[in-house]
Design a protein around this motif. Structure first.
Motif, PDB file in Angstrom:
ATOM      1  N   GLY A 239       0.801  -1.219   0.000  1.00  0.00           N
ATOM      2  CA  GLY A 239       0.000   0.000   0.000  1.00  0.00           C
ATOM      3  C   GLY A 239       0.830   1.263   0.000  1.00  0.00           C
ATOM      4  N   GLN A 240       0.143   2.383   0.214  1.00  0.00           N
ATOM      5  CA  GLN A 240       0.774   3.699   0.082  1.00  0.00           C
ATOM      6  C   GLN A 240       0.912   4.460   1.403  1.00  0.00           C
ATOM      7  OE1 GLN A 240       2.014   4.653  -2.936  1.00  0.00           O
ATOM      8  NE2 GLN A 240       1.362   2.578  -3.539  1.00  0.00           N
ATOM      9  N   LEU A 241       0.466   3.913   2.499  1.00  0.00           N
ATOM     10  CA  LEU A 241       0.547   4.623   3.776  1.00  0.00           C
ATOM     11  C   LEU A 241       1.998   4.732   4.231  1.00  0.00           C
ATOM     12  CD1 LEU A 241      -0.917   5.884   6.224  1.00  0.00           C
ATOM     13  CD2 LEU A 241      -1.060   3.577   7.202  1.00  0.00           C
ATOM     14  N   GLU A 242       2.466   5.975   4.455  1.00  0.00           N
ATOM     15  CA  GLU A 242       3.858   6.204   4.855  1.00  0.00           C
ATOM     16  C   GLU A 242       3.978   7.107   6.087  1.00  0.00           C
ATOM     17  OE1 GLU A 242       6.509   4.868   3.640  1.00  0.00           O
ATOM     18  OE2 GLU A 242       5.933   4.087   1.677  1.00  0.00           O
ATOM     19  N   SER A 243       2.863   7.576   6.616  1.00  0.00           N
ATOM     20  CA  SER A 243       2.913   8.666   7.597  1.00  0.00           C
ATOM     21  C   SER A 243       2.897   8.224   9.048  1.00  0.00           C
ATOM     22  CB  SER A 243       1.720   9.607   7.359  1.00  0.00           C
ATOM     23  OG  SER A 243       0.498   8.884   7.429  1.00  0.00           O
ATOM     24  N   VAL A 244       2.635   6.939   9.329  1.00  0.00           N
ATOM     25  CA  VAL A 244       2.451   6.503  10.713  1.00  0.00           C
ATOM     26  C   VAL A 244       3.769   6.514  11.486  1.00  0.00           C
ATOM     27  CG1 VAL A 244       1.767   4.589  12.205  1.00  0.00           C
ATOM     28  CG2 VAL A 244       0.416   5.133  10.168  1.00  0.00           C
ATOM     29  N   GLU A 245       3.753   7.216  12.601  1.00  0.00           N
ATOM     30  CA  GLU A 245       4.908   7.267  13.499  1.00  0.00           C
ATOM     31  C   GLU A 245       4.575   6.697  14.874  1.00  0.00           C
ATOM     32  OE1 GLU A 245       6.044  11.329  13.679  1.00  0.00           O
ATOM     33  OE2 GLU A 245       6.742  11.426  11.597  1.00  0.00           O
ATOM     34  N   ASN A 246       3.307   6.695  15.198  1.00  0.00           N
ATOM     35  CA  ASN A 246       2.861   6.295  16.532  1.00  0.00           C
ATOM     36  C   ASN A 246       1.698   5.313  16.419  1.00  0.00           C
ATOM     37  OD1 ASN A 246       4.346   8.672  18.047  1.00  0.00           O
ATOM     38  ND2 ASN A 246       3.177   9.581  16.374  1.00  0.00           N
ATOM     39  N   ILE A 247       1.747   4.271  17.242  1.00  0.00           N
ATOM     40  CA  ILE A 247       0.652   3.310  17.280  1.00  0.00           C
ATOM     41  C   ILE A 247       0.173   3.154  18.717  1.00  0.00           C
ATOM     42  CG2 ILE A 247      -0.114   0.959  16.794  1.00  0.00           C
ATOM     43  CD1 ILE A 247       1.984   0.652  14.750  1.00  0.00           C
ATOM     44  N   TYR A 248      -1.127   3.254  18.882  1.00  0.00           N
ATOM     45  CA  TYR A 248      -1.769   2.878  20.145  1.00  0.00           C
ATOM     46  C   TYR A 248      -2.518   1.567  19.898  1.00  0.00           C
ATOM     47  CZ  TYR A 248      -1.067   7.471  22.357  1.00  0.00           C
ATOM     48  OH  TYR A 248      -0.527   8.603  22.915  1.00  0.00           O
ATOM     49  N   PHE A 249      -2.348   0.615  20.814  1.00  0.00           N
ATOM     50  CA  PHE A 249      -3.119  -0.619  20.766  1.00  0.00           C
ATOM     51  C   PHE A 249      -4.080  -0.642  21.945  1.00  0.00           C
ATOM     52  CE2 PHE A 249       0.689  -1.888  18.409  1.00  0.00           C
ATOM     53  CZ  PHE A 249       0.135  -2.549  17.331  1.00  0.00           C
ATOM     54  N   ILE A 250      -5.350  -0.901  21.688  1.00  0.00           N
ATOM     55  CA  ILE A 250      -6.315  -1.108  22.762  1.00  0.00           C
ATOM     56  C   ILE A 250      -6.398  -2.612  22.994  1.00  0.00           C
ATOM     57  CG2 ILE A 250      -8.694  -0.804  23.534  1.00  0.00           C
ATOM     58  CD1 ILE A 250      -8.897   1.644  21.767  1.00  0.00           C
ATOM     59  N   THR A 251      -6.120  -3.038  24.223  1.00  0.00           N
ATOM     60  CA  THR A 251      -5.966  -4.464  24.512  1.00  0.00           C
ATOM     61  C   THR A 251      -6.746  -4.881  25.752  1.00  0.00           C
ATOM     62  OG1 THR A 251      -3.984  -4.083  25.844  1.00  0.00           O
ATOM     63  CG2 THR A 251      -3.658  -4.492  23.481  1.00  0.00           C
ATOM     64  N   SER A 252      -6.954  -6.181  25.852  1.00  0.00           N
ATOM     65  CA  SER A 252      -7.603  -6.768  27.029  1.00  0.00           C
ATOM     66  C   SER A 252      -6.999  -8.142  27.266  1.00  0.00           C
ATOM     67  CB  SER A 252      -9.113  -6.887  26.791  1.00  0.00           C
ATOM     68  OG  SER A 252      -9.383  -7.931  25.868  1.00  0.00           O
ATOM     69  N   GLY A 253      -7.538  -8.851  28.248  1.00  0.00           N
ATOM     70  CA  GLY A 253      -7.078 -10.215  28.502  1.00  0.00           C
ATOM     71  C   GLY A 253      -7.432 -11.174  27.390  1.00  0.00           C
ATOM     72  N   SER A 254      -8.301 -10.755  26.469  1.00  0.00           N
ATOM     73  CA  SER A 254      -8.652 -11.575  25.309  1.00  0.00           C
ATOM     74  C   SER A 254      -7.717 -11.356  24.134  1.00  0.00           C
ATOM     75  CB  SER A 254     -10.097 -11.273  24.865  1.00  0.00           C
ATOM     76  OG  SER A 254     -11.021 -11.666  25.855  1.00  0.00           O
ATOM     77  N   THR A 255      -6.865 -10.355  24.217  1.00  0.00           N
ATOM     78  CA  THR A 255      -5.902 -10.080  23.141  1.00  0.00           C
ATOM     79  C   THR A 255      -4.790 -11.110  23.232  1.00  0.00           C
ATOM     80  OG1 THR A 255      -6.403  -7.720  23.346  1.00  0.00           O
ATOM     81  CG2 THR A 255      -4.410  -8.326  22.120  1.00  0.00           C
ATOM     82  N   ALA A 256      -4.681 -11.972  22.227  1.00  0.00           N
ATOM     83  CA  ALA A 256      -3.781 -13.120  22.373  1.00  0.00           C
ATOM     84  C   ALA A 256      -3.142 -13.517  21.056  1.00  0.00           C
ATOM     85  CB  ALA A 256      -4.556 -14.312  22.945  1.00  0.00           C
ATOM     86  N   SER A 257      -2.039 -14.259  21.191  1.00  0.00           N
ATOM     87  CA  SER A 257      -1.429 -14.983  20.081  1.00  0.00           C
ATOM     88  C   SER A 257      -1.025 -14.060  18.939  1.00  0.00           C
ATOM     89  CB  SER A 257      -2.400 -16.075  19.624  1.00  0.00           C
ATOM     90  OG  SER A 257      -1.791 -17.005  18.783  1.00  0.00           O
TER      91      SER A 257
END
Length: 424
Positions: free
Chosen positions: A274-292
């Motif tokens: 793809g063409q996305l080049e601008s991302v410098e920061n990532i936030y992840f929203i997580t819980s105890g179900s976020t796995a693997s």
């Protein structure tokens, strides 16, 4: 992966095993390289199956270094009296997985309060896919949700089905995201229990800037027996391609002994999509179900981008496996670690959230007032932060993309095993 992880290998052919069962058991007993104490050459079908579970674990289990000799472990004496047979095997598997202690917690790496290992498991051939499907269970919002708030993009994904299920949607979504040139992207994984690593890789390559091309994404690291090609017992397991077909090499049937288990052969690299080049920061929203596989997506970005987790600690599954067929059972022994480019994998108890918040049971996903996203917007708006949002009210209506994984997901194990370039 999976965690991949892995996260969707088609079950090996049970017919092959039925034909070669006698050869398997007798060979396992005769080759002292992986049976130092001469386990019995005869016995009941249940006894031979119990022996085989131990013998495979002795070579392919991630923490095989702590397994005692056959005579010390005495699998027949410990488990052959337990009925039904599957209960005996489950008890044996549990005991094997509780031997390796995590020095940080002083508990086994596969410890759980129930009498089931945290990662490893087995299934009877008549009940395949039940465990795998549970790892990709349907949630209320089964699909993808996006929203755009100033220079922030919100992206929710409920699971990672096969790439062909949602590749077109992902491509179209990221064409739109690229046009907006966000510096920050929120990846909401609160309900995402994992799935196919190929889909995680594709998403990571859509997000990553092209400057990461060729850099290490992650590594699958096997135990020394596997990585040095010494797991001779795998000659009894046929190697199948992605379509479940047998593969011939040098005029013979390829087996798992021919697989390249080295770190070099199992290192995966960024390849920009793809063409996305601008991302410098990532936030992840997580819980105890976020796995693997979801945790793998977080881990692989840690060395390269500014990254924060919001919500709750993840499940903790930095390991993967491949299926082994023994008589009527498929065995999934934890067999490799998932390491990022910095060699980090130590999240057996989960990846901790940087901003801890209790997430609602029925969230308004993509809504700036939903507590998870609201905390991120507040964090970005802090004085002195390089990033800021001009007006909280400048937002668009969330877009939803549904995908049906019910019929697509058969197992959460991918066939990521590759034959050595020069097989013996």
């Amino acid at each position: 992966m999976k965690i991949f992880n892995w996260f969707d290998f088609k079950e090996s052919n049970f017919i092959y095993l039925a034909v070669s069962l006698i050869t398997l058991f007798s060979s396992c007993k005769k080759d002292k390289k992986y049976d130092e104490n001469n386990s019995p050459k005869t016995g009941s079908r249940a006894e031979l199956t119990i022996d085989s579970l131990y013998l495979y674990a002795k070579e392919i289990y991630l923490w095989n270094d702590v397994l005692p000799s056959y005579s010390s472990f005495s699998p027949r004496e410990k488990y052959a009296y337990i009925t039904p047979e599957i209960n005996a095997l489950n008890k044996e598997l549990f005991d094997i997985t509780q031997l390796k202690i995590n020095e940080n917690t002083k508990l086994p790496f596969e410890y759980r309060e129930s009498l089931n290992p945290k990662y490893s498991y087995l299934e009877h051939s008549s009940n395949q896919n039940s465990k795998a499907r549970s790892s990709l269970s349907t949630v209320q919002n089964n699909g993808i949700i996006t929203n755009y708030i100033d220079n922030l993009t919100y992206f929710y994904i409920s699971s990672f089905p096969k790439l062909n299920v949602l590749k077109n949607d992902l491509d179209n979504i990221f064409i739109e995201i690229a046009k907006r040139k966000p510096s920050t992207i929120v990846i909401d994984l609160r309900h995402n229990k994992g799935g196919y690593i190929e889909t995680v890789e594709y998403l990571a390559n859509l997000i990553a800037p092209s400057k990461l091309n060729g850099k290490t994404m992650y590594v699958e690291s096997f135990n020394s027996t596997l990585s040095t090609g010494k797991a001779k017992i795998l000659r009894h397991q046929p190697y199948l391609d992605n379509n479940g077909n047998y593969v011939k090499i040098n005029g013979r049937q390829a087996t798992l002994e021919d697989v390249d288990f080295s770190e070099k052969g199992n290192t995966y690299y960024f390849s920009k999509k793809g063409q996305l080049e601008s991302v410098e920061n990532i936030y992840f929203i997580t819980s105890g179900s976020t796995a693997s596989a979801s945790e793998l997506l977080i881990s692989l970005f840690k060395p390269y981008l500014n990254l924060k987790l919001v919500g709750q600690q993840t499940f903790g599954k930095p390991v993967g496996f491949f299926p082994i067929d023994i008589d009527q059972y498929s065995i999934y022994l934890s067999s490799f670690l998932l390491k990022n480019a910095q060699g980090w994998f130590d999240y057996f108890n989960g990846i901790e959230a940087d901003i801890v918040v209790d997430l609602p049971i029925s969230p308004a996903l993509g809504n700036p007032e939903e507590i998870g996203l609201k905390c991120i917007l507040d964090d970005l708006s802090k004085d002195g932060n390089k990033l800021s949002l001009s007006k909280r009210t400048k937002k668009e209506k969330s877009k939803k993309y549904q995908f049906n994984i019910k019929d697509d997901i058969e197992v959460s194990i991918e066939n990521r095993l590759q034959l050595r370039k020069k097989s013996r």
